[in-house]
Design a protein around this motif. Structure first.
Motif, PDB file in Angstrom:
ATOM      1  N   HIS A  68       0.781  -0.981  -0.398  1.00 12.77           N
ATOM      2  CA  HIS A  68       0.153  -0.139   0.090  1.00 12.77           C
ATOM      3  C   HIS A  68       0.763   1.270   0.074  1.00 12.77           C
ATOM      4  N   ILE A  69       0.840   2.089  -1.243  1.00 17.90           N
ATOM      5  CA  ILE A  69       1.156   3.361  -1.065  1.00 17.90           C
ATOM      6  C   ILE A  69       0.187   4.752  -1.073  1.00 17.90           C
ATOM      7  N   THR A  70       0.528   5.658  -0.066  1.00 23.02           N
ATOM      8  CA  THR A  70      -0.467   5.999   0.174  1.00 23.02           C
ATOM      9  C   THR A  70      -0.317   7.649  -0.758  1.00 23.02           C
ATOM     10  N   GLU A  71      -0.560   7.815  -2.215  1.00 24.25           N
ATOM     11  CA  GLU A  71      -0.162   9.130  -2.513  1.00 24.25           C
ATOM     12  C   GLU A  71      -1.002   9.116  -4.171  1.00 24.25           C
ATOM     13  N   PRO A  72      -1.715   9.667  -4.379  1.00 21.35           N
ATOM     14  CA  PRO A  72      -1.742  11.025  -3.644  1.00 21.35           C
ATOM     15  C   PRO A  72      -2.882  10.703  -2.353  1.00 21.35           C
ATOM     16  N   ALA A  73      -2.778  11.438  -1.855  1.00 20.24           N
ATOM     17  CA  ALA A  73      -3.963  11.128  -0.732  1.00 20.24           C
ATOM     18  C   ALA A  73      -4.697  13.039  -0.069  1.00 20.24           C
ATOM     19  N   SER A  74      -5.179  13.706  -0.848  1.00 16.79           N
ATOM     20  CA  SER A  74      -5.056  14.883  -1.497  1.00 16.79           C
ATOM     21  C   SER A  74      -6.356  15.417  -0.334  1.00 16.79           C
ATOM     22  N   GLY A  75      -4.891  15.648   0.959  1.00 18.30           N
ATOM     23  CA  GLY A  75      -4.795  16.500   2.239  1.00 18.30           C
ATOM     24  C   GLY A  75      -5.037  15.267   3.022  1.00 18.30           C
ATOM     25  N   TYR A  76      -5.992  13.886   2.622  1.00 15.77           N
ATOM     26  CA  TYR A  76      -6.216  13.312   3.896  1.00 15.77           C
ATOM     27  C   TYR A  76      -5.534  12.361   4.961  1.00 15.77           C
ATOM     28  N   ARG A  77      -4.252  12.172   3.663  1.00 21.62           N
ATOM     29  CA  ARG A  77      -3.356  10.981   4.286  1.00 21.62           C
ATOM     30  C   ARG A  77      -1.842  10.851   4.130  1.00 21.62           C
ATOM     31  N   ASP A  78      -1.372  12.235   3.644  1.00 16.00           N
ATOM     32  CA  ASP A  78      -0.009  13.318   3.322  1.00 16.00           C
ATOM     33  C   ASP A  78       0.518  12.874   4.400  1.00 16.00           C
ATOM     34  N   MET A 101      -1.942  -1.920  -3.942  1.00 14.92           N
ATOM     35  CA  MET A 101      -2.983  -2.111  -3.918  1.00 14.92           C
ATOM     36  C   MET A 101      -4.280  -1.246  -4.566  1.00 14.92           C
ATOM     37  N   PRO A 102      -4.842  -0.531  -4.682  1.00 14.04           N
ATOM     38  CA  PRO A 102      -5.611   0.564  -4.784  1.00 14.04           C
ATOM     39  C   PRO A 102      -6.429   1.181  -3.904  1.00 14.04           C
ATOM     40  N   LEU A 103      -6.040   1.347  -2.436  1.00 13.28           N
ATOM     41  CA  LEU A 103      -6.592   1.887  -1.166  1.00 13.28           C
ATOM     42  C   LEU A 103      -5.928   2.268  -0.378  1.00 13.28           C
ATOM     43  N   ASN A 104      -6.192   2.918   0.471  1.00 14.41           N
ATOM     44  CA  ASN A 104      -5.192   4.503   0.662  1.00 14.41           C
ATOM     45  C   ASN A 104      -4.593   5.698   0.453  1.00 14.41           C
ATOM     46  N   GLN A 105      -4.472   5.893  -1.382  1.00 15.77           N
ATOM     47  CA  GLN A 105      -4.630   6.867  -1.413  1.00 15.77           C
ATOM     48  C   GLN A 105      -6.371   7.553  -1.573  1.00 15.77           C
ATOM     49  N   VAL A 106      -6.480   8.770  -1.681  1.00 19.67           N
ATOM     50  CA  VAL A 106      -6.910   9.268  -2.291  1.00 19.67           C
ATOM     51  C   VAL A 106      -7.505  10.308  -3.698  1.00 19.67           C
ATOM     52  N   PRO A 107      -7.411   9.812  -4.274  1.00 23.63           N
ATOM     53  CA  PRO A 107      -8.498   8.958  -5.089  1.00 23.63           C
ATOM     54  C   PRO A 107      -8.350   7.413  -4.756  1.00 23.63           C
ATOM     55  N   VAL A 323       4.152 -15.333  -1.080  1.00 25.55           N
ATOM     56  CA  VAL A 323       4.379 -14.720   0.382  1.00 25.55           C
ATOM     57  C   VAL A 323       4.630 -13.011  -0.293  1.00 25.55           C
ATOM     58  N   THR A 324       3.949 -11.931   0.576  1.00 25.83           N
ATOM     59  CA  THR A 324       3.813 -10.812   0.662  1.00 25.83           C
ATOM     60  C   THR A 324       4.154 -10.475   2.056  1.00 25.83           C
ATOM     61  N   SER A 325       4.168  -8.615   1.894  1.00 25.07           N
ATOM     62  CA  SER A 325       4.272  -7.693   3.341  1.00 25.07           C
ATOM     63  C   SER A 325       2.763  -7.827   3.878  1.00 25.07           C
ATOM     64  N   ASP A 326       2.459  -7.058   2.716  1.00 30.39           N
ATOM     65  CA  ASP A 326       0.607  -6.548   3.217  1.00 30.39           C
ATOM     66  C   ASP A 326       1.618  -5.167   3.845  1.00 30.39           C
ATOM     67  N   HIS A 327       2.640  -4.359   3.550  1.00 29.62           N
ATOM     68  CA  HIS A 327       3.139  -3.528   3.913  1.00 29.62           C
ATOM     69  C   HIS A 327       1.809  -2.293   3.609  1.00 29.62           C
ATOM     70  N   SER A 328       1.479  -1.952   5.114  1.00 32.08           N
ATOM     71  CA  SER A 328       0.153  -0.963   5.083  1.00 32.08           C
ATOM     72  C   SER A 328       0.403  -0.167   6.019  1.00 32.08           C
ATOM     73  N   PRO A 329       1.569   0.886   6.389  1.00 27.91           N
ATOM     74  CA  PRO A 329       2.362   1.665   7.155  1.00 27.91           C
ATOM     75  C   PRO A 329       0.926   2.808   7.220  1.00 27.91           C
ATOM     76  N   CYS A 330       0.752   3.716   8.301  1.00 30.43           N
ATOM     77  CA  CYS A 330       0.293   4.843   8.700  1.00 30.43           C
ATOM     78  C   CYS A 330       1.231   5.825   9.446  1.00 30.43           C
ATOM     79  N   THR A 331       0.602   6.838   9.975  1.00 30.87           N
ATOM     80  CA  THR A 331       1.397   7.821  11.037  1.00 30.87           C
ATOM     81  C   THR A 331       1.983   7.341  12.097  1.00 30.87           C
ATOM     82  N   PRO A 332       3.005   8.001  13.071  1.00 30.86           N
ATOM     83  CA  PRO A 332       2.640   6.895  14.186  1.00 30.86           C
ATOM     84  C   PRO A 332       1.644   7.649  15.341  1.00 30.86           C
ATOM     85  N   ASP A 333       1.121   8.497  14.978  1.00 31.77           N
ATOM     86  CA  ASP A 333      -0.025   8.730  15.975  1.00 31.77           C
ATOM     87  C   ASP A 333      -0.877   7.763  16.139  1.00 31.77           C
ATOM     88  N   LEU A 334      -1.473   7.388  14.605  1.00 29.39           N
ATOM     89  CA  LEU A 334      -2.762   6.427  14.793  1.00 29.39           C
ATOM     90  C   LEU A 334      -2.181   4.889  15.457  1.00 29.39           C
TER      91      LEU A 334
END
Ligand code: ZN
Length: 462
Positions: A68-78, A101-107, A323-334
């Motif tokens: 999962h790469i979260t780019e672009p995030a359109s101001g939501y998950r930058d 993957m097709p999710l986490n990025q916005v849109p 085998v995959t990583s399902d690399h799906s990081p977020c920010t530390p606060d979450l």
């Protein structure tokens, strides 16, 4: 070629490594020309660049089919993972290509417009090659599936578990049974594979609500709200719909041996279904979860040691395709929420696939090198039609990871290339290291000099 002849036709020769081929490993040399593997054998002559791989394993570069790469995030998950940091981590970890993957990025990537936005966001930033999943959501059945095919996606992805933030316009959304069925009919027409997150939405949601209301707050309690049968039931449902529609399917991140067994039996019965598990299910178990904390929260959850042992057996038996990583990081606060139920579920693991799987599989569990190459590279490339990737063979892309066996190091936050330097692997000692990563003949990482030649990566459009 006669010994001693200088062949400056080659761009690169990798000498003296233990090279993993399809059905054996050989102490031999590999030559590269124009980004492709040009020859395999001894006495290949000189080249513009010579890499001495003595003492190293020369494996096909990993094809991580779940990132999962979260780019672009359109101001939501930058501040979540981006292309620059994500693909740099990939290079450092020996992953020469991944499927995003097709999710986490916005849109979310669910039609031509959003796919084009995503390609534009990654332009010039890729350290490795990146293929794309297109999403199957309840609102893109009409034209989205075909648009995504025309745009070059490798495959499709849907969620049977609840996902997406309904307060964010354009965020991803899980399927209901009807849209799963109708979506499979559409995807069957494309001939591509539908990858599925299989957990029962209603049962896991409700068990979670009840536990939360009862004041439960530990990771152990979270795991208990997603029992094994909530994975097995939607796997069965997906297999039944695949039979009905003729859609090729793949079950993502299976965390229990019962789920793998269902898939294996269905395949024996002629259903076109495969599965993956993730590095973290093969490494962590429930006994250590609350000591590690929310950084190891994911879904399906980490399960117990007996499950982990059974999954390793199923890898050896060829019942788990890759085998995959399902690399799906977020920010530390979450991840900092005191209550585990409130924390984001997703693990940052892209950089520690190859070293962990080599150490835990090949070195500790006698996994054959040929099986290692299949589960990290060959099988995902074959399943998703990445025809130029996945094996060391003349004519294929010259994508390699050179592994230094029995070489211990400890994972540190500073050593992580991720945008947010958190991972459950931090503090762990791993007894193998990625020594060099090569993408289409160009070195993109060495242990001595780090990530280099960023920007060599390209989007793979099929
Ligand atoms: Zn995922």
């Amino acid at each position: 070629m006669p010994k001693g002849e200088i062949n400056m036709n080659y761009d690169l020769v990798i000498n003296n490594g233990l090279v993993i081929l399809d059905s054996e490993e050989l102490l031999t040399d590999v030559a590269v020309k124009d980004g492709k593997i040009a020859a395999i054998g001894s006495d290949l002559g000189d080249a513009k660049e010579v890499v001495d791989a003595k003492g190293l394993i020369v494996s096909p570069g990993m094809v991580d089919a779940h990132v999962h790469i979260t780019e672009p995030a359109s101001g939501y998950r930058d501040d979540w993972e981006g292309y620059l940091t994500g693909t740099a981590a990939s290079a450092k970890g020996g992953v020469t290509s991944f499927i995003e993957m097709p999710l986490n990025q916005v849109p979310a990537t669910v039609d031509k417009k959003s796919l084009d936005i995503k390609y534009a966001a990654g332009e010039g930033k890729l350290a490795v090659d990146v293929a794309s999943f297109g999403g199957l959501v309840p609102f893109n059945l009409e034209t989205g599936i075909q648009e995504l095919k025309d745009g070059g996606v490798a495959a499709y992805k849907c969620f049977m578990a609840t996902c997406g933030d309904r307060s964010i316009e354009g965020d991803f959304m899980n399927v209901d049974d009807y849209s799963l069925y109708a979506g499979m009919q559409e995807i069957a027409k494309t001939g591509k594979v539908l990858a599925i997150h299989a957990e029962n939405a209603q049962i896991t949601d409700k068990l979670g609500e009840i536990a939360y209301a009862n004041g439960e707050s530990t990771l152990a309690a979270y795991v208990a709200t997603r029992p094994v049968f909530t994975e097995v039931e939607p796997i069965r449902r997906a297999i039944l719909l695949a039979k009905e529609t003729g859609c090729r399917i793949h079950i993502c991140h299976v965390a229990c041996h019962e789920g793998v067994e269902e898939i294996y039996q269905a395949r024996k019965d002629g259903v076109d279904v495969t599965c993956e598990t993730c590095t973290h299910y093969l490494y962590f178990d429930t006994s250590e979860l609350d000591d590690i904390g929310n950084v190891v929260k994911c879904s399906p959850p980490i399960r117990d040691k007996a499950q982990q042992t059974a999954l390793w057996e199923q890898i050896k038996d060829g019942k788990i395709d890759f085998v995959t990583s399902d690399h799906s990081p977020c920010t530390p606060d979450l991840k900092a929420a005191p209550n585990a139920f409130d924390a984001w579920g997703g693990i940052a693991g892209l950089q520690n696939n190859v070293d962990v799987l080599f150490d835990e599989g090949v070195q500790k569990r006698d996994l054959p090198l040929t099986t290692f190459a299949k589960i990290i590279a060959t099988n995902p490339a074959d399943r998703y039609g990445l025809d130029t990737k996945g094996r060391i063979q003349v004519g294929k892309d010259a994508d390699f990871v050179l592994i230094k066996p029995n070489s211990s190091y400890t994972v540190t936050p500073e050593g992580l290339e991720y945008k947010n330097k958190i991972s459950p692997y931090v503090g762990r000692e791993i007894n193998a290291q990625v020594a060099r990563t090569i993408l289409r003949g160009t070195t993109i990482y060495t242990l001595e000099d780090g990530v280099q030649n960023v920007g060599q990566g390209e989007f793979i459009k099929l």
